[in-house]
Structures are given as C-alpha cells and as structure tokens.
Design a protein around this motif. Structure first.
Motif, PDB file in Angstrom:
ATOM      1  N   HIS A   1     -15.461 -40.635 -52.453  1.00  5.39           N
ATOM      2  CA  HIS A   1     -14.955 -39.674 -51.475  1.00  5.39           C
ATOM      3  C   HIS A   1     -13.960 -38.693 -52.109  1.00  5.39           C
ATOM      4  O   HIS A   1     -14.066 -37.482 -51.892  1.00  5.39           O
ATOM      5  CB  HIS A   1     -14.295 -40.423 -50.322  1.00  5.39           C
TER       6      HIS A   1
ATOM      7  N   ASP B   1     -20.842 -39.963 -52.119  1.00  6.82           N
ATOM      8  CA  ASP B   1     -19.787 -40.448 -51.229  1.00  6.82           C
ATOM      9  C   ASP B   1     -20.352 -41.633 -50.455  1.00  6.82           C
ATOM     10  O   ASP B   1     -21.236 -41.484 -49.604  1.00  6.82           O
ATOM     11  CB  ASP B   1     -19.354 -39.338 -50.257  1.00  6.82           C
ATOM     12  N   LYS B   2     -19.842 -42.828 -50.738  1.00  3.87           N
ATOM     13  CA  LYS B   2     -20.433 -44.048 -50.222  1.00  3.87           C
ATOM     14  C   LYS B   2     -19.793 -44.547 -48.920  1.00  3.87           C
ATOM     15  O   LYS B   2     -20.144 -45.617 -48.428  1.00  3.87           O
ATOM     16  CB  LYS B   2     -20.346 -45.145 -51.292  1.00  3.87           C
ATOM     17  N   ARG B   3     -18.880 -43.793 -48.350  1.00  8.48           N
ATOM     18  CA  ARG B   3     -18.151 -44.299 -47.176  1.00  8.48           C
ATOM     19  C   ARG B   3     -19.048 -44.543 -45.966  1.00  8.48           C
ATOM     20  O   ARG B   3     -18.728 -45.362 -45.107  1.00  8.48           O
ATOM     21  CB  ARG B   3     -17.050 -43.317 -46.788  1.00  8.48           C
TER      22      ARG B   3
ATOM     23  N   ASP C   1     -15.389 -45.141 -54.215  1.00 10.52           N
ATOM     24  CA  ASP C   1     -16.305 -44.834 -53.121  1.00 10.52           C
ATOM     25  C   ASP C   1     -16.825 -43.403 -53.185  1.00 10.52           C
ATOM     26  O   ASP C   1     -17.666 -43.011 -52.382  1.00 10.52           O
ATOM     27  CB  ASP C   1     -15.655 -45.097 -51.760  1.00 10.52           C
TER      28      ASP C   1
ATOM     29  N   ASP D   1     -22.425 -45.325 -46.112  1.00  8.12           N
ATOM     30  CA  ASP D   1     -23.701 -45.838 -46.600  1.00  8.12           C
ATOM     31  C   ASP D   1     -24.439 -46.699 -45.579  1.00  8.12           C
ATOM     32  O   ASP D   1     -25.654 -46.841 -45.661  1.00  8.12           O
ATOM     33  CB  ASP D   1     -23.485 -46.660 -47.882  1.00  8.12           C
TER      34      ASP D   1
END
Length: 207
Positions: free
Chosen positions: A14, A54-56, A12, A58
């Motif tokens: 992060h 950081d895809k948390r 993800d 999205d």
C-alpha cells in the motif's frame, strides 16, 4: 458495504502504491488529496489493487450494490470539493496541471453518473466470466495467507454476480438495456462456460 482494509503491514504494497501516486508532487495538500483519491480508487477495484501490488483488499471483489454506488457518488463529490479548495495560484506549474487533471477526471465521472452505466452495460470484454477466470493468474500465491484470500474471493463471487444482476434489473425496470448483439455475445460466453466440464475451469485448478 465497502471492504475493510486489512491491517497495515510492511509488505502489503500500500505505501508503495501511494508513493507512486504522488511521485514528483511538491504541494503537501495536493499530495494528501492524491493519496486519498488513489487509496479509494484501489479500494473500489480490489482486483486492480491486487494486480498493482496493493494486497490490502486481496480477499474482496468490487461491491456492485446500489448502496456502494451511492457511496461512490458521494465520495467523488467530496474529492472534487477538496480539489477545488486548493488554490491553483499556490501550486507549481506541474502540480497545477496535476490538480487540473484530477478535477477533470472527477468531473467526467460525476457527469457520467446520469448514464447509469452499471445498470445496463453488458460488454463481452468485462463480465464476471472474464474477470474471475483471470483471478488464478492475477492473484499470486506466495503463502497460506494468499490462498485464504483467493478462496475468500471465490466465496464472494456468488453475491457479487447477484449484485450485478440486480443492477441490470434496476436498469431494465426503467427501460435501460444494452445493445442486443452485446447481450447475445455475453450469453454465449455464459452458455459456453456452463457447458464446459467444471474441472477445466481456471478456478478449479488446485491451489
């Protein structure tokens, strides 16, 4: 309310984002604080988080509500207190400089709160039109999950724009207004967008 982070996943982005935030920092206390600060910063600006990998968050947009701004103010003060609690004498010269820079950033943000920028600022370079028209490029689609989060952002745009408008109304009620020329330019952008065929909008491209 602030967006809830998605469950942690190995890819993800992060952990990588936090590792970059503390690169070269030797103090464990300072590193912990820097991670907290950077994680919170990304949470407050989900589009920037996406841009940085950081895809948390999205599926989220920035929360422009008065409650969110009040929470941001409280968080800044909590972070400042934590930074002030670290004894500079126990830090290496490099870590001490990092600590000083973090404190300066937080102090500047806290000091500027009295300006209430979100309640009167209108800037042609940062409007819902400019931010959201870039989303199809910045929100990379690598699989079905990315499509779902992009569509969630599209659905969140209406409430987000309403919250920005409400903030401007609060400012106007207290006599706070942006320069007239800035307002004219932004209104021109809005009129141009609305006059265009919706099928030509960046957000109308098939996903």
């Amino acid at each position: 309310p602030a967006p809830s982070a998605a469950p942690a996943a190995p890819d993800d982005g992060h952990d990588r984002a936090l590792a970059e935030a503390v690169a070269g920092v030797e103090s464990q206390a300072l590193a912990t604080l820097l991670k907290d600060h950077w994680a919170w910063t990304l949470e407050q600006d989900p589009i920037m988080a996406t841009r940085l990998g950081d895809k948390r968050f999205d599926g989220h947009l920035r929360d422009h509500t008065a409650a969110a701004e009040k929470a941001r103010q409280a968080k800044r003060r909590a972070l400042r207190a934590q930074a002030q609690a670290i004894d500079p004498a126990t830090q290496t010269p490099a870590d001490r400089l990092t600590q000083e820079l973090l404190l300066e950033e937080l102090e500047n943000a806290i000091t500027s709160e009295v300006c209430r920028f979100a309640e009167w600022t209108v800037n042609a370079r940062s409007t819902p039109i400019t931010r959201y028209n870039r989303l199809p490029e910045e929100h990379k689609l690598r699989g079905p999950a990315d499509v779902d989060t992009l569509l969630a952002r599209y659905e969140a745009m209406g409430p987000a724009i309403d919250a920005e408008g409400e903030a401007l109304r609060r400012g106007a009620a207290d006599g706070l207004f942006a320069p007239a020329e800035a307002v004219r330019r932004v209104l021109g952008m809005v009129e141009e967008q609305l006059a265009a065929d919706p099928s030509t909008w960046a957000m109308s491209k098939p996903v």
